[in-house]
Design a protein around this motif. Structure first.
Motif, mmCIF file in Angstrom:
data_model
loop_
_atom_site.group_PDB
_atom_site.id
_atom_site.type_symbol
_atom_site.label_atom_id
_atom_site.label_comp_id
_atom_site.label_asym_id
_atom_site.label_seq_id
_atom_site.Cartn_x
_atom_site.Cartn_y
_atom_site.Cartn_z
ATOM 1 N N GLY A 1 -3.857 52.234 -11.831
ATOM 2 C CA GLY A 1 -3.183 52.587 -10.578
ATOM 3 C C GLY A 1 -2.022 53.539 -10.778
ATOM 4 O O GLY A 1 -1.877 54.528 -10.048
ATOM 5 N N TRP A 2 -1.177 53.249 -11.772
ATOM 6 C CA TRP A 2 -0.046 54.152 -12.035
ATOM 7 C C TRP A 2 -0.539 55.547 -12.416
ATOM 8 O O TRP A 2 0.032 56.551 -11.982
ATOM 9 C CB TRP A 2 0.817 53.586 -13.152
ATOM 10 N N GLY B 1 8.067 45.120 -20.999
ATOM 11 C CA GLY B 1 7.618 44.380 -19.831
ATOM 12 C C GLY B 1 7.210 45.276 -18.676
ATOM 13 O O GLY B 1 7.488 46.474 -18.655
ATOM 14 N N ARG B 2 6.548 44.660 -17.694
ATOM 15 C CA ARG B 2 5.966 45.442 -16.593
ATOM 16 C C ARG B 2 7.027 45.979 -15.637
ATOM 17 O O ARG B 2 6.792 46.976 -14.967
ATOM 18 C CB ARG B 2 4.940 44.610 -15.836
ATOM 19 N N HIS B 3 8.198 45.344 -15.557
ATOM 20 C CA HIS B 3 9.233 45.856 -14.668
ATOM 21 C C HIS B 3 9.799 47.180 -15.191
ATOM 22 O O HIS B 3 10.030 48.115 -14.420
ATOM 23 C CB HIS B 3 10.347 44.827 -14.508
ATOM 24 N N VAL B 4 10.002 47.253 -16.483
ATOM 25 C CA VAL B 4 10.467 48.512 -17.084
ATOM 26 C C VAL B 4 9.379 49.580 -16.975
ATOM 27 O O VAL B 4 9.665 50.753 -16.729
ATOM 28 C CB VAL B 4 10.881 48.287 -18.551
ATOM 29 N N GLU B 5 8.126 49.167 -17.144
ATOM 30 C CA GLU B 5 7.018 50.104 -16.966
ATOM 31 C C GLU B 5 7.021 50.680 -15.552
ATOM 32 O O GLU B 5 6.879 51.901 -15.355
ATOM 33 C CB GLU B 5 5.693 49.400 -17.234
ATOM 34 N N ALA B 6 7.192 49.825 -14.554
ATOM 35 C CA ALA B 6 7.210 50.295 -13.166
ATOM 36 C C ALA B 6 8.377 51.249 -12.925
ATOM 37 O O ALA B 6 8.223 52.280 -12.262
ATOM 38 C CB ALA B 6 7.297 49.100 -12.218
ATOM 39 N N PHE B 7 9.533 50.915 -13.464
ATOM 40 C CA PHE B 7 10.686 51.802 -13.309
ATOM 41 C C PHE B 7 10.428 53.148 -13.979
ATOM 42 O O PHE B 7 10.765 54.206 -13.429
ATOM 43 C CB PHE B 7 11.929 51.145 -13.910
ATOM 44 N N PHE B 8 9.809 53.117 -15.153
ATOM 45 C CA PHE B 8 9.469 54.345 -15.879
ATOM 46 C C PHE B 8 8.547 55.239 -15.045
ATOM 47 O O PHE B 8 8.753 56.456 -14.941
ATOM 48 C CB PHE B 8 8.811 53.971 -17.203
ATOM 49 N N VAL B 9 7.518 54.630 -14.437
ATOM 50 C CA VAL B 9 6.555 55.407 -13.654
ATOM 51 C C VAL B 9 7.203 55.955 -12.384
ATOM 52 O O VAL B 9 7.013 57.129 -12.029
ATOM 53 C CB VAL B 9 5.325 54.548 -13.316
ATOM 54 N N VAL B 10 7.963 55.121 -11.686
ATOM 55 C CA VAL B 10 8.601 55.571 -10.444
ATOM 56 C C VAL B 10 9.582 56.699 -10.735
ATOM 57 O O VAL B 10 9.645 57.693 -9.999
ATOM 58 C CB VAL B 10 9.293 54.383 -9.745
#
Length: 294
Positions: A50-51, A161-170
């Motif tokens: 998705g990302w 972790g997935r929260h840092v991954e999400a922040f990285f992508v955003v």
């Protein structure tokens, strides 16, 4: 007689025929809930990629809306055009008539041209305008850059972790620079693919591969990657990720292989013996003549 307290209490439990307590039966509400249904293939695909779909859509939007060429990418765009349309007829290539200020390597243009050649072949067969060949080349380059970015992102998720991954992508999505230039074949962007690989190797704990990826970027595409190679190499040495002798052996062997490969390919393409990034380094850093060209 009428005192309720004097009455004997009834049995605490209902007894069975044998005199033993009767087992309680559970109601459906207290039974264990059934397992959730397995995710559909579309849900699994979206969860896994998705990302990447989001970042790829933004990069493709930029490529479609702004398909034309910036001056810094003109050499690689023209080189890919000549490889795809003139093939082995090097005497027809544009760079022999308009060599530019300093020579650049053909290796990046050659790789992207090979990967995009099936799409360009279809475009040529159906006599579609060349602008769509340019768009195809841009999209292929974007796929390469975002694939290496995915490898980096996966390691970010594993390590932080997935929260840092999400922040990285955003953060990557809302800034303009990376996704716009991911489809522009500047030497910086070709080096960026290797830098993404270097960081993914670093996070994975494969430290010698980290050095090798940065050496390829420095020797072939951008000589100023030496600065990043030096700082990351020093950090890895100080953390005792490898010994000094291991680092020296790895760097020398990788650098010699890369120099030999770029000299072989680019000497054929430029019709003279040369190492393009060394000439760039000499012109810009030693002679300090880059200001003559703005």
């Amino acid at each position: 007689k009428n005192n309720p307290k004097s009455r004997s209490p009834g049995p605490a439990k209902r007894l069975g025929s044998s005199g033993t307590p009767k087992a309680r039966t559970h109601s459906p509400a207290t039974e264990m809930a059934p397992p959730p249904p397995a995710p559909t293939p579309a849900a699994r695909l979206l969860r896994e990629y998705g990302w990447d779909l989001m970042l790829g859509s933004i990069a493709a939007f930029y490529a479609v809306m702004v398909p034309y060429t910036k001056v810094e990418e003109s050499f690689n765009v023209q080189a890919m055009h000549d490889i795809l349309y003139h093939n082995h007829h090097i005497e027809k290539y544009d760079h022999l008539e308009f060599p530019g200020v300093v020579p650049r390597t053909f290796i990046g243009a050659l790789v992207i041209a090979i990967l995009s050649s099936p799409a360009v072949l279809i475009i040529r067969v159906f006599h579609v305008p060349k602008i769509y060949s340019l768009l195809a080349v841009r999209l292929v380059l974007g796929c390469v850059i975002l694939t290496t970015l995915r490898l980096f992102r996966v390691e970010v998720k594993r390590k932080f972790g997935r929260h840092v991954e999400a922040f990285f992508v955003v953060l990557t999505a809302i800034q303009f620079h990376v996704l716009f230039y991911s489809t522009r074949p500047l030497p910086n962007i070709l080096a960026l693919a290797l830098v993404n690989l270097a960081y993914s190797f670093w996070f994975k704990g494969n430290y010698l591969r980290t050095l090798q990826a940065l050496i390829v970027a420095a020797v072939v595409f951008r000589c100023d990657m030496i600065l990043l190679l030096g700082t990351i190499g020093a950090a890895l040495l100080l953390s005792r990720s490898f010994s000094l002798m291991e680092a020296i052996k790895c760097c020398i062997s990788t650098a010699l292989l890369c120099i030999g490969f770029t000299v072989l390919v680019d000497s054929i393409m430029w019709q003279r013996i040369l190492w393009p990034e060394f000439e760039v380094f000499w012109f810009n850093s030693v002679l300090n003549r880059s200001s003559e060209w703005g």
